[in-house]
Design a protein around this motif. Structure first.
Motif, PDB file in Angstrom:
ATOM      1  N   ARG A   1       8.799  45.472  26.686  1.00 20.75           N
ATOM      2  CA  ARG A   1       7.621  45.859  27.414  1.00 20.75           C
ATOM      3  C   ARG A   1       7.730  45.757  28.666  1.00 20.75           C
ATOM      4  O   ARG A   1       8.288  44.717  28.913  1.00 20.75           O
ATOM      5  CB  ARG A   1       6.382  45.211  26.785  1.00 20.75           C
ATOM      6  CG  ARG A   1       5.072  45.653  27.347  1.00 20.75           C
ATOM      7  CD  ARG A   1       3.890  45.044  26.710  1.00 20.75           C
ATOM      8  NE  ARG A   1       3.821  43.738  26.442  1.00 20.75           N
ATOM      9  CZ  ARG A   1       2.674  42.932  26.940  1.00 20.75           C
ATOM     10  NH1 ARG A   1       1.996  43.474  27.605  1.00 20.75           N
ATOM     11  NH2 ARG A   1       2.802  41.726  26.822  1.00 20.75           N
ATOM     12  N   VAL A   2       7.243  46.660  29.585  1.00 22.07           N
ATOM     13  CA  VAL A   2       7.258  46.587  30.930  1.00 22.07           C
ATOM     14  C   VAL A   2       6.124  47.142  31.509  1.00 22.07           C
ATOM     15  O   VAL A   2       5.537  48.270  30.881  1.00 22.07           O
ATOM     16  CB  VAL A   2       8.446  47.383  31.839  1.00 22.07           C
ATOM     17  CG1 VAL A   2       8.433  47.160  33.092  1.00 22.07           C
ATOM     18  CG2 VAL A   2       9.919  46.787  31.309  1.00 22.07           C
ATOM     19  N   GLU A   3       5.426  46.465  32.274  1.00 23.26           N
ATOM     20  CA  GLU A   3       3.862  46.999  32.832  1.00 23.26           C
ATOM     21  C   GLU A   3       4.339  47.032  34.509  1.00 23.26           C
ATOM     22  O   GLU A   3       4.943  46.347  35.072  1.00 23.26           O
ATOM     23  CB  GLU A   3       2.896  45.973  32.604  1.00 23.26           C
ATOM     24  CG  GLU A   3       2.386  45.754  31.024  1.00 23.26           C
ATOM     25  CD  GLU A   3       1.276  44.827  30.772  1.00 23.26           C
ATOM     26  OE1 GLU A   3       1.004  44.284  31.769  1.00 23.26           O
ATOM     27  OE2 GLU A   3       1.030  44.972  29.787  1.00 23.26           O
TER      28      GLU A   3
ATOM     29  N   ARG B   1       6.615  43.798  35.942  1.00 23.84           N
ATOM     30  CA  ARG B   1       6.473  42.679  35.226  1.00 23.84           C
ATOM     31  C   ARG B   1       7.142  43.218  33.655  1.00 23.84           C
ATOM     32  O   ARG B   1       6.825  43.912  33.059  1.00 23.84           O
ATOM     33  CB  ARG B   1       5.055  42.314  34.963  1.00 23.84           C
ATOM     34  CG  ARG B   1       5.050  40.996  33.853  1.00 23.84           C
ATOM     35  CD  ARG B   1       3.794  40.497  33.730  1.00 23.84           C
ATOM     36  NE  ARG B   1       3.211  39.930  35.116  1.00 23.84           N
ATOM     37  CZ  ARG B   1       1.791  39.502  35.580  1.00 23.84           C
ATOM     38  NH1 ARG B   1       0.935  40.168  34.571  1.00 23.84           N
ATOM     39  NH2 ARG B   1       1.565  39.267  36.669  1.00 23.84           N
ATOM     40  N   VAL B   2       8.307  42.243  33.349  1.00 25.91           N
ATOM     41  CA  VAL B   2       9.007  42.665  32.290  1.00 25.91           C
ATOM     42  C   VAL B   2       8.615  41.343  31.243  1.00 25.91           C
ATOM     43  O   VAL B   2       8.788  40.302  31.802  1.00 25.91           O
ATOM     44  CB  VAL B   2      10.520  42.528  32.313  1.00 25.91           C
ATOM     45  CG1 VAL B   2      11.118  42.783  31.273  1.00 25.91           C
ATOM     46  CG2 VAL B   2      10.876  43.586  33.606  1.00 25.91           C
ATOM     47  N   TYR B   3       8.486  41.791  29.924  1.00 21.32           N
ATOM     48  CA  TYR B   3       7.979  40.771  29.057  1.00 21.32           C
ATOM     49  C   TYR B   3       9.297  40.634  27.978  1.00 21.32           C
ATOM     50  O   TYR B   3       9.863  41.718  27.874  1.00 21.32           O
ATOM     51  CB  TYR B   3       6.800  41.135  28.307  1.00 21.32           C
ATOM     52  CG  TYR B   3       5.709  41.126  29.076  1.00 21.32           C
ATOM     53  CD1 TYR B   3       4.746  39.932  28.983  1.00 21.32           C
ATOM     54  CD2 TYR B   3       5.239  42.314  29.847  1.00 21.32           C
ATOM     55  CE1 TYR B   3       3.474  40.054  29.969  1.00 21.32           C
ATOM     56  CE2 TYR B   3       4.067  42.292  30.670  1.00 21.32           C
ATOM     57  CZ  TYR B   3       3.141  41.299  30.634  1.00 21.32           C
ATOM     58  OH  TYR B   3       2.252  41.417  31.273  1.00 21.32           O
ATOM     59  N   ALA B   4       9.388  39.412  27.595  1.00 26.55           N
ATOM     60  CA  ALA B   4      10.719  39.162  26.672  1.00 26.55           C
ATOM     61  C   ALA B   4      10.068  39.277  25.423  1.00 26.55           C
ATOM     62  O   ALA B   4       9.719  38.530  24.550  1.00 26.55           O
ATOM     63  CB  ALA B   4      11.055  37.882  26.928  1.00 26.55           C
ATOM     64  N   GLU B   5      10.082  40.536  24.970  1.00 25.58           N
ATOM     65  CA  GLU B   5       9.508  40.937  23.702  1.00 25.58           C
ATOM     66  C   GLU B   5      10.371  42.015  22.898  1.00 25.58           C
ATOM     67  O   GLU B   5      11.092  42.665  23.643  1.00 25.58           O
ATOM     68  CB  GLU B   5       8.057  41.618  23.613  1.00 25.58           C
ATOM     69  CG  GLU B   5       6.957  40.569  24.233  1.00 25.58           C
ATOM     70  CD  GLU B   5       5.658  41.237  24.520  1.00 25.58           C
ATOM     71  OE1 GLU B   5       5.634  42.525  24.267  1.00 25.58           O
ATOM     72  OE2 GLU B   5       4.621  40.596  24.769  1.00 25.58           O
ATOM     73  N   VAL B   6      10.100  41.900  21.665  1.00 31.15           N
ATOM     74  CA  VAL B   6      10.905  43.107  20.786  1.00 31.15           C
ATOM     75  C   VAL B   6       9.880  44.141  20.290  1.00 31.15           C
ATOM     76  O   VAL B   6       9.008  43.530  19.282  1.00 31.15           O
ATOM     77  CB  VAL B   6      11.642  42.450  19.866  1.00 31.15           C
ATOM     78  CG1 VAL B   6      12.392  43.633  19.059  1.00 31.15           C
ATOM     79  CG2 VAL B   6      12.829  41.981  20.582  1.00 31.15           C
TER      80      VAL B   6
END
Length: 76
Positions: free
Chosen positions: A42-44, A34-39
C-alpha cells in the motif's frame, strides 16, 4: 530508481508505470509518498503546500483547455 516525467499526451498505461510517474512527482516535493510494509503493498500520496501552490495555475490551464481543446484536437 529512474522515473519518467508524466506526459499527459502519452499517459502511463499500467499500474506500475503510473506508480513510477507518481513517485517521480513525489521526488519533486510536490507530494509526499508513504509506503506501508503490508501485503498487498500500500502506498499513499498527499499533496504538499508546494504542490498546493500550483492549484491556481492548473485551474487556469484547465480553463484554457476547455476553451481551446476542440481546436487542438482537430489539429488546426
Amino acid at each position: 530508481m529512474n522515473h519518467r516525467p508524466y506526459n499527459p499526451v502519452n499517459p502511463p498505461s499500467t499500474r506500475s508505470s503510473l506508480g513510477a510517474a507518481a513517485a517521480g512527482v513525489a521526488t519533486d516535493r510536490q507530494q509526499q509518498r508513504r509506503v506501508y510494509a503490508e501485503v498487498p503493498p500500500r502506498v499513499e500520496y498527499q499533496i504538499t503546500p508546494l504542490g498546493s501552490s500550483l492549484r491556481p495555475t492548473l485551474e487556469s490551464l484547465a480553463g484554457w483547455m476547455r476553451t481551446h481543446g476542440q481546436t487542438l484536437a482537430a489539429g488546426e
